[in-house]
Write a protein that holds these residues in place. Structure first.
Motif, PDB file in Angstrom:
ATOM      1  N   THR A  22      -9.377   7.347 -10.208  1.00  0.00           N
ATOM      2  CA  THR A  22      -9.485   6.108  -9.227  1.00  0.00           C
ATOM      3  C   THR A  22      -8.978   4.808 -10.082  1.00  0.00           C
ATOM      4  O   THR A  22      -9.357   4.782 -11.060  1.00  0.00           O
ATOM      5  N   ARG A  54      -6.864  14.011 -11.166  1.00  0.00           N
ATOM      6  CA  ARG A  54      -7.254  13.036 -10.256  1.00  0.00           C
ATOM      7  C   ARG A  54      -8.174  11.933 -10.663  1.00  0.00           C
ATOM      8  O   ARG A  54      -9.173  12.498 -11.553  1.00  0.00           O
ATOM      9  N   GLU A  84      -3.742  11.188  -7.250  1.00  0.00           N
ATOM     10  CA  GLU A  84      -3.551  12.431  -7.889  1.00  0.00           C
ATOM     11  C   GLU A  84      -2.166  12.421  -8.604  1.00  0.00           C
ATOM     12  O   GLU A  84      -1.078  12.095  -8.046  1.00  0.00           O
ATOM     13  N   HIS A 122       0.703  -1.397   0.040  1.00  0.00           N
ATOM     14  CA  HIS A 122      -0.131  -0.059  -0.063  1.00  0.00           C
ATOM     15  C   HIS A 122       0.804   1.209   0.277  1.00  0.00           C
ATOM     16  O   HIS A 122       0.790   2.032   0.970  1.00  0.00           O
ATOM     17  N   LEU A 132       0.501  10.572  -6.247  1.00  0.00           N
ATOM     18  CA  LEU A 132       0.052  10.458  -4.809  1.00  0.00           C
ATOM     19  C   LEU A 132      -0.996   9.309  -4.583  1.00  0.00           C
ATOM     20  O   LEU A 132      -1.996   9.801  -5.262  1.00  0.00           O
ATOM     21  N   TRP A 133      -0.980   8.448  -3.867  1.00  0.00           N
ATOM     22  CA  TRP A 133      -2.098   7.295  -3.838  1.00  0.00           C
ATOM     23  C   TRP A 133      -2.847   7.481  -2.287  1.00  0.00           C
ATOM     24  O   TRP A 133      -2.275   7.257  -1.384  1.00  0.00           O
ATOM     25  N   HIS A 134      -4.016   7.440  -2.364  1.00  0.00           N
ATOM     26  CA  HIS A 134      -5.035   7.578  -1.136  1.00  0.00           C
ATOM     27  C   HIS A 134      -5.915   6.179  -1.211  1.00  0.00           C
ATOM     28  O   HIS A 134      -6.797   6.038  -1.985  1.00  0.00           O
ATOM     29  N   TRP A 135      -5.489   5.292  -0.562  1.00  0.00           N
ATOM     30  CA  TRP A 135      -6.078   4.000  -0.609  1.00  0.00           C
ATOM     31  C   TRP A 135      -7.632   3.897   0.099  1.00  0.00           C
ATOM     32  O   TRP A 135      -7.820   4.492   1.121  1.00  0.00           O
ATOM     33  N   HIS A 136      -8.459   3.082  -0.526  1.00  0.00           N
ATOM     34  CA  HIS A 136      -9.592   2.979   0.045  1.00  0.00           C
ATOM     35  C   HIS A 136      -9.784   2.142   1.216  1.00  0.00           C
ATOM     36  O   HIS A 136      -8.769   1.396   1.404  1.00  0.00           O
ATOM     37  N   TYR A 183      -7.924   2.858  -5.015  1.00  0.00           N
ATOM     38  CA  TYR A 183      -7.099   3.927  -4.544  1.00  0.00           C
ATOM     39  C   TYR A 183      -7.467   5.218  -5.483  1.00  0.00           C
ATOM     40  O   TYR A 183      -7.585   5.012  -6.514  1.00  0.00           O
ATOM     41  N   ASP A 184      -7.506   6.296  -4.733  1.00  0.00           N
ATOM     42  CA  ASP A 184      -7.732   7.482  -5.521  1.00  0.00           C
ATOM     43  C   ASP A 184      -6.347   8.044  -5.745  1.00  0.00           C
ATOM     44  O   ASP A 184      -5.162   8.049  -4.761  1.00  0.00           O
ATOM     45  N   SER A 241       2.082   5.230  -0.643  1.00  0.00           N
ATOM     46  CA  SER A 241       1.337   6.345  -0.818  1.00  0.00           C
ATOM     47  C   SER A 241       1.765   7.150  -1.958  1.00  0.00           C
ATOM     48  O   SER A 241       1.146   8.211  -2.102  1.00  0.00           O
TER      49      SER A 241
END
Length: 268
Positions: free
Chosen positions: A223, A221, A197, A163, A184-188, A194-195, A165
């Motif tokens: 997903t 952005r 950027e 995971h 940049l990765w934002h995990w669900h 992941y969302d 980031s």
């Protein structure tokens, strides 16, 4: 079905800058075309083929295959990316018909292609199993009997464990200076989607003039779904493909893990 408007917007906004993701885009086009051509000729015979690139982007794989003598049709969810692919091909003296289309809906002649290419992590933008099944059935329908599917994905097996980031920065050197790209990765909460950027830093001024250290920041952005190789292979099998194998970059020379599969034979 997955609402792909944010994906379309992402790639529409990225289309003019996409080649900056590579240190040398033209060299990557040639290298990827050679790698895919080698597999196509080994699997289907040593002659040019009819190919549908169903997520052609700005033409990285489609143009590479056209330079190897294949007749390629390219479609992409992004109208801007598809238009640029066609323009890039024409500037090189190549014929590459392109159009905007959703890979879940068949925009080409059923059974009209020897091979379908779905490369560069495109399948990961479909966020449900039903959407992935629809896309893979569409690819199968486009293929002639015993035709070939070439599908590439990020190496998500380890990524799903770690995971991360962010991705490492990629630097392109241009006449205006360096252009730096990273994500940049934002995990669900599910740990699978992941969302992201996508951030690019462009020189804001003449690199030799005042303010040379300033940057213009461009952010897009969308997903993605970090599908493992087993998950992708199972979905491909469920769509009716056979002889499914994964081939790794060290064996193919292609930059991502590549799934190779065959469409059914008549009655099979």
């Amino acid at each position: 079905m997955t609402d792909l408007r944010t994906v379309r917007t992402f790639y529409d906004e990225l289309a003019d800058d996409y080649h900056f993701l590579y240190g040398d885009w033209d060299a990557s086009v040639q290298r990827q075309g050679v790698a895919l051509d080698r597999i196509l000729r080994a699997e289907l015979g040593d002659q040019p083929r009819q190919i549908w690139d169903c997520a052609c982007g700005i033409g990285t794989q489609a143009i590479g295959l056209a330079t190897q003598g294949h007749q390629v049709v390219g479609t992409d969810l992004s109208p801007s990316a598809a238009a640029r692919a066609g323009a890039e091909a024409r500037s090189r003296g190549l014929t590459l018909p392109t159009a905007a289309a959703d890979m879940r809906h068949l925009p080409v002649t059923p059974g009209g292609f020897d091979a379908v290419v779905c490369a560069d992590n495109a399948l990961a933008h479909l966020l449900s199993r039903d959407d992935i099944a629809s896309a893979l059935r569409t690819m199968r329908t486009a293929l002639r009997e015993d035709g070939l599917l070439l599908l590439s994905m990020r190496g998500y097996d380890q990524i799903r464990t770690d995971h991360p980031s962010a991705t490492p920065p990629q630097v392109a050197h241009t006449a205006r200076g360096r252009i730096i790209s990273f994500q940049l990765w934002h995990w669900h909460e599910d740990g699978e989607r992941y969302d992201l950027e996508h951030i690019q830093l462009h020189p804001a001024a003449d690199p030799n003039g005042p303010g040379a250290e300033d940057w213009t920041v461009r952010t897009r952005r969308t997903t993605s779904w970090a599908l493992t190789r087993d998950e992708v292979a199972a979905a491909v099998a469920d769509a009716g493909f056979r002889d499914i194998t994964w081939r790794l970059p060290e064996d193919t020379g292609f930059f991502q893990p590549l799934l190779v599969a065959r469409a059914p034979r008549n009655g099979g």
